[in-house]
Design a protein around this motif. Structure first.
Motif, PDB file in Angstrom:
ATOM      1  N   ILE A  75      75.923  12.770  33.785  1.00  0.00           N
ATOM      2  CA  ILE A  75      76.629  11.002  33.467  1.00  0.00           C
ATOM      3  C   ILE A  75      75.833  10.241  34.462  1.00  0.00           C
ATOM      4  CG2 ILE A  75      78.630  10.940  35.156  1.00  0.00           C
ATOM      5  CD1 ILE A  75      79.979   9.306  32.644  1.00  0.00           C
ATOM      6  N   ASP A  76      75.513  10.759  35.555  1.00  0.00           N
ATOM      7  CA  ASP A  76      74.820   9.899  36.443  1.00  0.00           C
ATOM      8  C   ASP A  76      73.360   9.692  36.416  1.00  0.00           C
ATOM      9  OD1 ASP A  76      77.127   9.433  37.823  1.00  0.00           O
ATOM     10  OD2 ASP A  76      76.664  10.980  39.357  1.00  0.00           O
ATOM     11  N   LEU A  77      72.711  10.346  35.428  1.00  0.00           N
ATOM     12  CA  LEU A  77      71.194  10.384  35.290  1.00  0.00           C
ATOM     13  C   LEU A  77      71.002   9.447  34.323  1.00  0.00           C
ATOM     14  CD1 LEU A  77      70.510  14.181  34.017  1.00  0.00           C
ATOM     15  CD2 LEU A  77      70.140  13.021  36.342  1.00  0.00           C
ATOM     16  N   VAL A  78      71.601   8.767  33.488  1.00  0.00           N
ATOM     17  CA  VAL A  78      71.410   7.646  32.676  1.00  0.00           C
ATOM     18  C   VAL A  78      71.223   6.223  33.491  1.00  0.00           C
ATOM     19  CG1 VAL A  78      72.315   5.986  30.759  1.00  0.00           C
ATOM     20  CG2 VAL A  78      72.093   8.533  30.361  1.00  0.00           C
ATOM     21  N   PRO A  79      72.305   5.934  34.613  1.00  0.00           N
ATOM     22  CA  PRO A  79      72.231   4.552  35.011  1.00  0.00           C
ATOM     23  C   PRO A  79      71.155   4.730  36.120  1.00  0.00           C
ATOM     24  CG  PRO A  79      74.120   5.850  35.488  1.00  0.00           C
ATOM     25  CD  PRO A  79      73.724   6.602  34.585  1.00  0.00           C
ATOM     26  N   THR A  80      70.860   5.636  36.802  1.00  0.00           N
ATOM     27  CA  THR A  80      69.609   6.070  37.481  1.00  0.00           C
ATOM     28  C   THR A  80      68.289   5.881  36.981  1.00  0.00           C
ATOM     29  OG1 THR A  80      70.865   7.590  38.818  1.00  0.00           O
ATOM     30  CG2 THR A  80      68.578   7.745  39.158  1.00  0.00           C
ATOM     31  N   ILE A  81      67.997   6.409  35.957  1.00  0.00           N
ATOM     32  CA  ILE A  81      66.638   6.487  35.416  1.00  0.00           C
ATOM     33  C   ILE A  81      66.560   5.042  34.665  1.00  0.00           C
ATOM     34  CG2 ILE A  81      65.595   7.387  33.317  1.00  0.00           C
ATOM     35  CD1 ILE A  81      66.833  10.125  33.649  1.00  0.00           C
ATOM     36  N   SER A  82      67.399   4.510  34.188  1.00  0.00           N
ATOM     37  CA  SER A  82      67.562   3.105  33.498  1.00  0.00           C
ATOM     38  C   SER A  82      67.061   2.208  34.607  1.00  0.00           C
ATOM     39  CB  SER A  82      68.814   2.714  32.981  1.00  0.00           C
ATOM     40  OG  SER A  82      69.133   3.483  31.843  1.00  0.00           O
ATOM     41  N   LEU A  83      67.737   2.107  35.809  1.00  0.00           N
ATOM     42  CA  LEU A  83      67.309   1.066  36.764  1.00  0.00           C
ATOM     43  C   LEU A  83      66.000   1.566  37.388  1.00  0.00           C
ATOM     44  CD1 LEU A  83      70.742   0.457  38.908  1.00  0.00           C
ATOM     45  CD2 LEU A  83      69.782  -0.990  37.266  1.00  0.00           C
ATOM     46  N   LEU A  84      65.543   2.854  37.396  1.00  0.00           N
ATOM     47  CA  LEU A  84      64.223   3.074  38.203  1.00  0.00           C
ATOM     48  C   LEU A  84      63.180   2.773  37.163  1.00  0.00           C
ATOM     49  CD1 LEU A  84      64.928   6.514  39.731  1.00  0.00           C
ATOM     50  CD2 LEU A  84      64.445   4.674  40.744  1.00  0.00           C
ATOM     51  N   MET A  85      63.497   2.691  35.741  1.00  0.00           N
ATOM     52  CA  MET A  85      62.771   1.889  34.780  1.00  0.00           C
ATOM     53  C   MET A  85      62.665   0.730  34.629  1.00  0.00           C
ATOM     54  SD  MET A  85      62.813   5.110  32.008  1.00  0.00           S
ATOM     55  CE  MET A  85      62.030   4.291  30.825  1.00  0.00           C
ATOM     56  N   GLY A  86      63.543   0.071  35.396  1.00  0.00           N
ATOM     57  CA  GLY A  86      63.558  -1.301  34.988  1.00  0.00           C
ATOM     58  C   GLY A  86      64.317  -1.778  33.862  1.00  0.00           C
ATOM     59  N   ILE A  87      64.912  -1.195  33.217  1.00  0.00           N
ATOM     60  CA  ILE A  87      65.783  -1.572  32.026  1.00  0.00           C
ATOM     61  C   ILE A  87      67.091  -1.603  32.178  1.00  0.00           C
ATOM     62  CG2 ILE A  87      63.777  -0.350  30.558  1.00  0.00           C
ATOM     63  CD1 ILE A  87      65.574   2.056  29.851  1.00  0.00           C
ATOM     64  N   PRO A  88      67.923  -2.052  31.530  1.00  0.00           N
ATOM     65  CA  PRO A  88      69.540  -2.325  31.559  1.00  0.00           C
ATOM     66  C   PRO A  88      70.067  -0.906  31.309  1.00  0.00           C
ATOM     67  CG  PRO A  88      68.693  -4.021  30.033  1.00  0.00           C
ATOM     68  CD  PRO A  88      67.552  -2.991  30.316  1.00  0.00           C
ATOM     69  N   GLU A 147      70.307   8.279  46.481  1.00  0.00           N
ATOM     70  CA  GLU A 147      68.900   8.911  47.308  1.00  0.00           C
ATOM     71  C   GLU A 147      67.857   8.235  46.775  1.00  0.00           C
ATOM     72  OE1 GLU A 147      72.330  11.922  47.918  1.00  0.00           O
ATOM     73  OE2 GLU A 147      71.484  10.670  46.406  1.00  0.00           O
ATOM     74  N   LEU A 148      68.022   8.017  45.299  1.00  0.00           N
ATOM     75  CA  LEU A 148      66.618   7.520  44.743  1.00  0.00           C
ATOM     76  C   LEU A 148      66.215   6.082  44.932  1.00  0.00           C
ATOM     77  CD1 LEU A 148      66.983   9.718  41.346  1.00  0.00           C
ATOM     78  CD2 LEU A 148      65.496  10.093  43.611  1.00  0.00           C
ATOM     79  N   PHE A 149      67.350   5.397  45.435  1.00  0.00           N
ATOM     80  CA  PHE A 149      67.117   3.974  45.656  1.00  0.00           C
ATOM     81  C   PHE A 149      67.104   3.658  47.442  1.00  0.00           C
ATOM     82  CE2 PHE A 149      68.865   4.529  41.738  1.00  0.00           C
ATOM     83  CZ  PHE A 149      68.356   3.731  40.833  1.00  0.00           C
ATOM     84  N   ASP A 179      69.250  -2.853  51.345  1.00  0.00           N
ATOM     85  CA  ASP A 179      69.304  -4.125  50.423  1.00  0.00           C
ATOM     86  C   ASP A 179      68.822  -3.494  49.036  1.00  0.00           C
ATOM     87  OD1 ASP A 179      69.034  -6.936  49.904  1.00  0.00           O
ATOM     88  OD2 ASP A 179      66.888  -6.540  49.828  1.00  0.00           O
ATOM     89  N   ARG A 180      67.902  -2.419  48.789  1.00  0.00           N
ATOM     90  CA  ARG A 180      67.557  -2.105  47.520  1.00  0.00           C
ATOM     91  C   ARG A 180      68.945  -1.114  46.823  1.00  0.00           C
ATOM     92  NH1 ARG A 180      62.696   2.308  46.192  1.00  0.00           N
ATOM     93  NH2 ARG A 180      63.318   2.224  43.623  1.00  0.00           N
ATOM     94  N   LEU A 181      69.480  -0.345  47.958  1.00  0.00           N
ATOM     95  CA  LEU A 181      70.647   0.449  47.420  1.00  0.00           C
ATOM     96  C   LEU A 181      71.742  -0.362  46.926  1.00  0.00           C
ATOM     97  CD1 LEU A 181      71.845   3.306  47.175  1.00  0.00           C
ATOM     98  CD2 LEU A 181      72.244   3.017  49.284  1.00  0.00           C
ATOM     99  N   LEU A 182      71.791  -1.607  47.644  1.00  0.00           N
ATOM    100  CA  LEU A 182      73.115  -2.312  47.501  1.00  0.00           C
ATOM    101  C   LEU A 182      72.953  -3.208  46.028  1.00  0.00           C
ATOM    102  CD1 LEU A 182      75.687  -3.864  48.419  1.00  0.00           C
ATOM    103  CD2 LEU A 182      74.378  -5.314  49.872  1.00  0.00           C
ATOM    104  N   ALA A 183      71.605  -3.443  45.836  1.00  0.00           N
ATOM    105  CA  ALA A 183      71.402  -4.217  44.480  1.00  0.00           C
ATOM    106  C   ALA A 183      71.732  -3.295  43.485  1.00  0.00           C
ATOM    107  CB  ALA A 183      69.978  -4.662  44.381  1.00  0.00           C
TER     108      ALA A 183
END
Length: 190
Positions: free
Chosen positions: A28-41, A53-55, A72-76
């Motif tokens: 379930i954690d893959l979707v929000p992670t990939i979305s934010l890394l790709m810059g999409i909602p 760890e990826l942020f 800063d990046r992780l908090l955002a």
């Protein structure tokens, strides 16, 4: 400290031995992670939390030293993720037929408000601190957002993973009966 800082079940923990630490990542954690890394909602109905760890690439690039940029990046990312999950829960709770106990919503509201209050404190501090050092409030706000997301998953599991054993028995018995009837039908056809 040159040992990497990882995210554990109860927040941050350090790898003091230098051994490799393998952490399970929920699907379930893959979707929000990939979305934010790709810059999409993040899709609105997703309840997963980012993989922290990826942020935090600046943390590892900095030899394991905590820095303002790391948090800063992780908090955002945690803020975006937490607000998306909170907005979904609020809308879901207002949907006819949906049920989230009021006490659970109050508990989660308190968690996210605590994280947001710390986050606002970080913004106020941002102009006053040296950007090469990190703010303890950044770290605590990250932990509070992560705690909120973990609480959502715990409540969700409790609410949505309940089994109706009588329906399961009826369904299994019906399937077994239909299978027997089908087998007898095949035997009669010979």
């Amino acid at each position: 400290n040159k040992n990497p800082l990882f995210w554990g079940e109860n927040g941050f923990y350090e790898n003091k031995t230098g051994d490799k630490i393998i952490r399970k990542v929920a699907q379930i954690d893959l979707v929000p992670t990939i979305s934010l890394l790709m810059g999409i909602p993040i899709p609105f109905g997703n309840l997963g939390g980012i993989i922290p760890e990826l942020f935090s690439t600046s943390f590892f690039a900095n030899g394991g030293n905590e820095s303002y940029e790391h948090y800063d990046r992780l908090l955002a990312a945690l803020f975006i993720n937490s607000m998306q999950v909170w907005n979904h829960l609020v809308e879901y709770s207002e949907t006819p037929g949906a049920y989230i106990p009021k006490d659970d919503l109050i508990f989660l509201r308190e968690k996210i408000e605590k994280a947001r209050k710390l986050h606002k404190k970080v913004f106020k501090e941002a102009n006053k601190i040296n950007k090469t050092s990190f703010s303890k409030n950044q770290k605590y706000a990250c932990l509070q957002y992560k705690e909120f997301l973990d609480s959502v998953i715990g409540i969700g599991r409790r609410l949505w993973t309940q089994y109706d054993y009588s329906a399961m028995i009826i369904g299994t018995s019906t399937s077994f009966f239909i299978t027997l009837c089908f087998m007898f039908k095949l035997l009669d056809a010979d």
